[in-house]
Design an enzyme around this catalytic site. Structure first.
Site, PDB file in Angstrom:
ATOM      1  N   LYS A   1      36.123  23.891  18.228  1.00 24.41           N
ATOM      2  CA  LYS A   1      35.620  23.234  17.023  1.00 24.41           C
ATOM      3  C   LYS A   1      34.093  23.278  17.079  1.00 24.41           C
ATOM      4  O   LYS A   1      33.477  23.369  18.146  1.00 24.41           O
ATOM      5  CB  LYS A   1      36.105  21.797  16.906  1.00 24.41           C
ATOM      6  CG  LYS A   1      35.566  20.893  17.993  1.00 24.41           C
ATOM      7  CD  LYS A   1      35.093  19.570  17.454  1.00 24.41           C
ATOM      8  CE  LYS A   1      33.956  19.787  16.496  1.00 24.41           C
ATOM      9  NZ  LYS A   1      33.085  18.591  16.358  1.00 24.41           N
TER      10      LYS A   1
ATOM     11  N   THR B   1      28.836  18.962  17.638  1.00 26.27           N
ATOM     12  CA  THR B   1      29.477  19.155  18.923  1.00 26.27           C
ATOM     13  C   THR B   1      30.287  20.414  18.870  1.00 26.27           C
ATOM     14  O   THR B   1      30.995  20.671  17.902  1.00 26.27           O
ATOM     15  CB  THR B   1      30.385  17.982  19.294  1.00 26.27           C
ATOM     16  OG1 THR B   1      29.565  16.857  19.614  1.00 26.27           O
ATOM     17  CG2 THR B   1      31.221  18.298  20.522  1.00 26.27           C
TER      18      THR B   1
ATOM     19  N   GLU C   1      26.848  25.434   9.180  1.00 25.30           N
ATOM     20  CA  GLU C   1      26.630  24.643   7.967  1.00 25.30           C
ATOM     21  C   GLU C   1      25.844  25.438   6.932  1.00 25.30           C
ATOM     22  O   GLU C   1      24.705  25.832   7.168  1.00 25.30           O
ATOM     23  CB  GLU C   1      25.917  23.338   8.312  1.00 25.30           C
ATOM     24  CG  GLU C   1      26.849  22.405   9.084  1.00 25.30           C
ATOM     25  CD  GLU C   1      26.155  21.163   9.615  1.00 25.30           C
ATOM     26  OE1 GLU C   1      26.856  20.199   9.914  1.00 25.30           O
ATOM     27  OE2 GLU C   1      24.917  21.173   9.732  1.00 25.30           O
TER      28      GLU C   1
ATOM     29  N   ASN D   1      22.848  18.292   5.287  1.00 26.01           N
ATOM     30  CA  ASN D   1      22.132  17.455   6.246  1.00 26.01           C
ATOM     31  C   ASN D   1      21.101  16.503   5.644  1.00 26.01           C
ATOM     32  O   ASN D   1      20.602  15.632   6.345  1.00 26.01           O
ATOM     33  CB  ASN D   1      21.457  18.341   7.295  1.00 26.01           C
ATOM     34  CG  ASN D   1      22.478  18.937   8.233  1.00 26.01           C
ATOM     35  OD1 ASN D   1      23.166  18.195   8.935  1.00 26.01           O
ATOM     36  ND2 ASN D   1      22.620  20.245   8.222  1.00 26.01           N
TER      37      ASN D   1
END
Lengths: 409, 409
Positions: B188, B199, B281, B404
């Protein structure tokens, strides 16, 4: 490229009144290096007896101009000196042709001013990878020399702009036992400069009388705490140049140990450094980051720059999010020693985290209120030693992406 | 926080068919750590004789889970091992309470599975700075143990997701003189995870029979060329964890010198690493950066990561701009040796720059065509030595800023 249509919201209200610095004169011209309808070259000529010190990019791919300045900076020659700067083309990554351009410009300035070529300093800023049309600059040197004016510094600030949204200037004066000395400087830079390279150029002049080695020592030391303590996007130009010239025309002698002079020079250098951050591409917030309690000052600066360069910290600031977790993350990844369980963090005067966990008295609304401010300070205490450092940066916004991604070349 | 509403455009077409790895069983449960209506805990139980190796974040502020795993990783015990992972809360920056949570979870898993606590490995991922509700996890261990299933790996891939837009899995098998061994893993990670910490968690299982020291040597070596050669935004989680477990159930013995096994493990690790980048992202482009001709491999990697982390390079890729000047800039600032005049740059198979200047045969349309591709490769030859490295990253887009910055916490 994206057009910059408005002045940065963080810009100072006004351009300062820059005083005349005796012993140096300025002229600007429109050489048509790339832009049309504006000045793009500035010449400064320093009287005999002037001393010049500098600091330069550490980039391994630095430009021909920077390499040439570095080879000359520690020489002294009582006949004076000249500085010539063009915008529109950075003369970077132009192979051997870049060296030829520097030599050609230096030769023409030396001929017109009757100075030795090794007392001529050049800078170029603008697009990279395109041969500098140095003939256009050389063709303007006689005109520039004829127009030299001791009140020309504000015009010089405009001639060196590229995508800056405002011209940058700063000044101060220092009262010393021997009399008053004055310091005034200009800068350009706004992160990296579209469409290609960033460049920060800074020229500071003083009428103090000081040995080159003393001036160089001061410049190198203060540079670490000012221009080398700012970051917009962690990217480094191949052309960054700072030159500080002392004409001696005030007749007031100073040394590197003179605290008042040092403080004055520090003020001007820090002011110009802050103005560069305030013109950061897309910036909407000015951020001061202080790290204390590190094992030494170098570690403190490593941590502070890691926070200042973290995209996650910078986007949190843009989003007015008091996200102290991202600060902890940036401390952890910096590579310098830290102890999770002795960390404390404050935003403004609000203690957010203590001893490695959220402060028991902290309420999210307090942090959120700080984040709404235009000027934000953040303090991290590592609780390990007495090392400290302060750096400055801006937030990371859609404006930065728009300026740097939303065009096709 | 910004909602991730769609799967990354760079996602693989399908989740792979993950085979059963003999000697390890999996279960998932919905413990309600933070999320509701989905699984958020996975338990893997390894048969007696299994060996576990790992690699962890180097962050100075790493989580209690990571510190605990590191203290146990080199121990061997023939009684087997267990791995328990939760999403929703990272248990990072929770002071001493974080250690207590890890101990409580390990104790309950040890009790239920009848394993020693020092053979229980934990990971946590999700928000930081909030006390982990470990009671909710501990309360599910008996249920998890009762549901263990050798076909449960795909479900485990889903239980460990946070803001990932797709589950990540990879597998391969290797034919060896002694028989076939199989490797399968899950991961992940998607850059840093909104609203707080990134993470990356990776769990790989094989039925090969291998000594812990050999497995650890392979994992450490391959990790440098895979998970430690990717970057989304240069930010590093305090919880990054890679565990590789070998059950030995195939009866086929391998060592660290076994090239075929090493290649198989490398394949799975690299595939999972690429999938993490492909879920970066806001990513719209997958970028492979190879640096050759450095003085050594470490310098090559320093240069490659400097390019991969440069906001200006990443925004240029987003803007489909073949901006080789920004690549030169990133090489120059990396801190590793480079020579401006021996640099060559290619985008895809198009030579862009040669010997420090634009290639005489290069036409901008060629570079622009490469930049329109979804998968872009870039090669920089420094012309100095034989060191080389390859790293992978994605572009920097408005999507990253939106994820973000465009929310208030």
């Amino acid at each position: 490229m994206a057009k910059i249509t408005s002045v940065s919201p963080l810009a100072p209200k006004n351009f300062p009144e820059l005083p005349v610095i005796k012993g140096v004169r300025f002229a600007t011209a429109a050489a048509g290096v790339k832009y049309s309808g504006r000045t793009d070259v500035m010449l400064a000529v320093l009287d005999p007896g002037s001393r010049v010190a500098g600091a330069f990019t550490k980039s391994a791919t630095r430009s021909a101009n920077v390499l040439d300045c570095q080879s000359k900076i520690r020489l002294t020659d009582d006949r004076g000196a000249a500085i010539i700067v063009n915008s529109g083309n950075s003369n970077a990554f132009t192979g051997r042709a870049g060296d030829e351009s520097v030599q050609a410009i230096c030769a023409e300035v030396a001929r017109v001013t009757d100075l030795p070529a090794n007392r001529v300093f050049t800078s170029s800023t603008g697009v990279i990878g395109e041969r500098l049309p140095h003939d256009r600059i050389a063709a303007k040197v006689e005109e520039l020399y004829g127009n030299l004016d001791e009140a020309g510094l504000p015009n010089a600030a405009k001639a060196i702009m590229t995508t800056d949204t405002f011209p940058k200037g700063s000044t101060t004066s220092v009262d010393l036992p021997g009399g008053k000395v004055t310091i005034a400087g200009i800068a350009k830079g706004s992160g990296m400069i579209a469409p290609d390279m960033a460049t920060m150029l800074v020229y500071i002049f003083t009428d103090a009388k000081i040995a080159q080695s003393d001036l160089q020592a001061l410049v190198s030391e203060i540079n670490e705490k000012t221009f080398n303590s700012i970051t917009v996007d962690s990217d480094t130009s191949t052309s960054d140049t700072l030159l500080v010239a002392a004409t001696g025309a005030s007749g007031v002698s100073v040394t590197a140990k003179d605290t008042a002079f040092r403080d004055g020079l520090h003020h001007v250098m820090q002011d110009l450094a802050h103005q560069v951050v305030r013109d950061g591409e897309g910036a909407t917030k000015f951020l001061q980051i202080t790290v204390t309690g590190a094992l030494n000052d170098a570690d403190a600066k490593t941590h502070a720059m890691s926070i200042a360069n973290s995209p996650l910290v910078k986007t949190a600031i843009a989003g007015e999010d008091p996200n102290w977790g991202r600060v902890v993350m940036a401390i952890g990844k910096s590579g310098a020693p830290a102890d999770r369980d002795t960390l404390s963090i404050s935003f403004g005067d609000v203690k957010v985290a203590t001893n490695g966990w959220v402060d028991p008295d902290y309420r999210e609304e307090q942090g959120a209120a700080i984040m709404k401010q235009e000027n934000i300070s953040m303090t991290v205490d590592l609780g390990m030693g007495s090392g400290e450092a302060t750096v400055w940066t801006c937030d990371l916004t859609h404006g930065y992406i728009s300026i740097n991604a939303d065009y096709r070349s």
